[in-house]
Design a protein around this motif. Structure first.
Motif, short mmCIF file in Angstrom:
data_model
loop_
_atom_site.label_atom_id
_atom_site.label_comp_id
_atom_site.label_asym_id
_atom_site.label_seq_id
_atom_site.Cartn_x
_atom_site.Cartn_y
_atom_site.Cartn_z
N VAL A 1 0.81 -0.98 -0.12
CA VAL A 1 -0.45 -0.07 -0.34
C VAL A 1 0.81 0.95 -0.58
O VAL A 1 1.93 1.68 0.89
CB VAL A 1 -0.71 0.10 1.64
CG1 VAL A 1 -1.75 0.95 1.52
CG2 VAL A 1 -1.88 -1.21 1.80
N SER A 2 0.60 2.12 -0.90
CA SER A 2 1.22 3.32 -0.88
C SER A 2 -0.01 4.31 -0.68
O SER A 2 -1.08 4.82 -1.33
CB SER A 2 1.93 3.71 -1.37
OG SER A 2 1.89 5.65 -2.20
N VAL A 3 0.47 4.96 0.62
CA VAL A 3 -0.71 6.12 1.48
C VAL A 3 -0.62 7.09 0.41
O VAL A 3 -2.04 8.20 0.09
CB VAL A 3 -1.11 6.71 2.89
CG1 VAL A 3 -1.43 8.11 2.96
CG2 VAL A 3 -0.69 5.37 3.55
N GLN A 4 0.44 7.76 0.51
CA GLN A 4 1.26 8.86 -1.20
C GLN A 4 0.41 8.49 -2.02
O GLN A 4 -0.34 9.73 -2.68
CB GLN A 4 2.51 8.88 -1.13
CG GLN A 4 2.50 10.31 -1.92
CD GLN A 4 4.09 10.02 -2.15
OE1 GLN A 4 4.55 9.61 -1.90
NE2 GLN A 4 4.41 11.13 -2.92
N ALA A 5 0.32 7.96 -3.00
CA ALA A 5 -0.11 7.51 -4.06
C ALA A 5 -1.52 6.45 -4.34
O ALA A 5 -2.27 7.17 -5.13
CB ALA A 5 -0.01 6.08 -5.14
N GLY A 6 -2.08 6.61 -2.77
CA GLY A 6 -3.80 5.81 -2.56
C GLY A 6 -3.85 4.71 -3.45
O GLY A 6 -4.96 4.32 -3.93
N SER A 7 -2.71 3.58 -3.63
CA SER A 7 -2.49 2.73 -4.36
C SER A 7 -2.87 1.33 -3.68
O SER A 7 -1.64 0.83 -2.38
CB SER A 7 -1.53 2.61 -5.26
OG SER A 7 -0.34 2.39 -5.28
N LYS B 1 4.56 -7.48 -4.86
CA LYS B 1 5.77 -5.87 -4.21
C LYS B 1 7.08 -5.20 -5.02
O LYS B 1 5.89 -4.18 -4.90
CB LYS B 1 6.08 -6.72 -3.62
CG LYS B 1 7.75 -6.10 -3.07
CD LYS B 1 8.39 -7.22 -1.94
CE LYS B 1 8.52 -5.86 -0.75
NZ LYS B 1 9.52 -6.91 -0.07
N GLY B 2 6.55 -5.76 -6.24
CA GLY B 2 7.25 -4.54 -7.22
C GLY B 2 6.81 -3.75 -8.40
O GLY B 2 7.07 -3.06 -9.25
N ASP B 3 5.32 -3.89 -8.42
CA ASP B 3 4.31 -3.38 -9.26
C ASP B 3 4.63 -1.47 -9.82
O ASP B 3 5.40 -0.41 -10.19
CB ASP B 3 2.76 -3.36 -9.03
CG ASP B 3 2.06 -4.44 -9.51
OD1 ASP B 3 3.11 -5.15 -10.81
OD2 ASP B 3 1.56 -4.79 -9.73
N THR B 4 4.80 -1.09 -7.84
CA THR B 4 5.23 0.25 -8.08
C THR B 4 5.88 0.56 -6.56
O THR B 4 5.54 0.19 -5.64
CB THR B 4 4.34 1.73 -8.01
OG1 THR B 4 4.61 2.38 -7.84
CG2 THR B 4 2.47 0.87 -7.15
N ALA B 5 6.33 2.00 -5.82
CA ALA B 5 7.25 2.36 -4.67
C ALA B 5 5.56 1.88 -3.83
O ALA B 5 4.23 2.04 -3.79
CB ALA B 5 7.46 3.35 -4.41
N PHE B 6 6.30 1.58 -2.36
CA PHE B 6 4.99 1.66 -1.24
C PHE B 6 4.99 1.88 -0.42
O PHE B 6 6.56 1.25 0.41
CB PHE B 6 4.15 -0.21 -0.79
CG PHE B 6 5.11 -1.56 -1.18
CD1 PHE B 6 5.10 -1.46 0.93
CD2 PHE B 6 6.02 -1.23 -2.18
CE1 PHE B 6 6.27 -2.39 0.74
CE2 PHE B 6 6.63 -2.32 -1.39
CZ PHE B 6 7.03 -3.42 -0.09
N GLU B 7 4.71 1.71 1.08
CA GLU B 7 4.59 2.38 2.45
C GLU B 7 4.82 0.87 3.33
O GLU B 7 5.50 1.19 4.13
CB GLU B 7 4.43 3.68 2.96
CG GLU B 7 4.78 4.98 1.84
CD GLU B 7 4.16 5.46 0.65
OE1 GLU B 7 2.03 5.16 1.46
OE2 GLU B 7 4.42 6.30 -0.43
N PHE B 8 4.39 0.53 3.04
CA PHE B 8 3.02 -0.43 4.56
C PHE B 8 2.92 -1.94 3.46
O PHE B 8 2.15 -1.67 2.05
CB PHE B 8 2.04 0.38 4.55
CG PHE B 8 1.86 1.41 5.10
CD1 PHE B 8 2.88 1.62 6.74
CD2 PHE B 8 1.69 2.79 4.79
CE1 PHE B 8 3.24 2.68 7.11
CE2 PHE B 8 2.15 4.16 5.44
CZ PHE B 8 2.75 3.98 6.21
N GLU B 9 3.39 -2.81 4.25
CA GLU B 9 2.95 -4.40 3.26
C GLU B 9 1.38 -4.37 4.49
O GLU B 9 1.56 -4.61 6.10
CB GLU B 9 3.50 -5.04 3.64
CG GLU B 9 4.02 -6.76 3.59
CD GLU B 9 5.01 -7.80 3.42
OE1 GLU B 9 4.82 -8.59 3.76
OE2 GLU B 9 5.73 -7.42 3.27
#
Length: 111
Positions: free
Chosen positions: A10-16, A21-29
């Motif tokens: 999950v990326s809160v910044q991107a709302g995604s 795991k490798g699709d895009t940057a993330f902050e949380f699992e």
């Protein structure tokens, strides 16, 4: 099997919310069911709507952020997202969110 939990990134910044795991940057699992993911996506959509509706504030610099009730809904929803992520998160996610002090007690905004 809607009750089967899977790992999401999950990326809160991107709302995604991503499964890979490798699709895009993330902050949380997190580990979540399909229903959890749908609920979290709904919260991200609400946050985006609130962000867009409060964009006009940028042209009113004389109104201090902490005195702008229009942004209370945004703040509440963001905190709500972090609480949900904390509940669904792995140990690293929980430690990160706890260290951010992002889930303190907060009253819902008065509408």
């Amino acid at each position: 099997m809607e009750n089967d939990k899977r790992t999401y990134y999950v990326s809160v910044q991107a709302g995604s919310i991503m499964e890979n795991k490798g699709d895009t940057a993330f902050e949380f699992e997190i580990s979540a069911t399909e229903d959890d993911v749908a609920d979290l996506q709904e919260r991200f959509d609400m946050l985006s709507d609130l962000d867009n509706s409060s964009a006009f504030r940028a042209i009113l610099p004389a109104v201090p952020y902490h005195q702008d009730s229009a942004l209370d809904g945004y703040d509440y929803t963001l905190t709500d997202i972090y609480r949900k992520l904390y509940d669904l998160g792995n140990e690293e996610t929980r430690q990160t969110i706890a260290g951010m002090d992002a889930i303190g007690e907060q009253e819902p905004p008065i509408t």
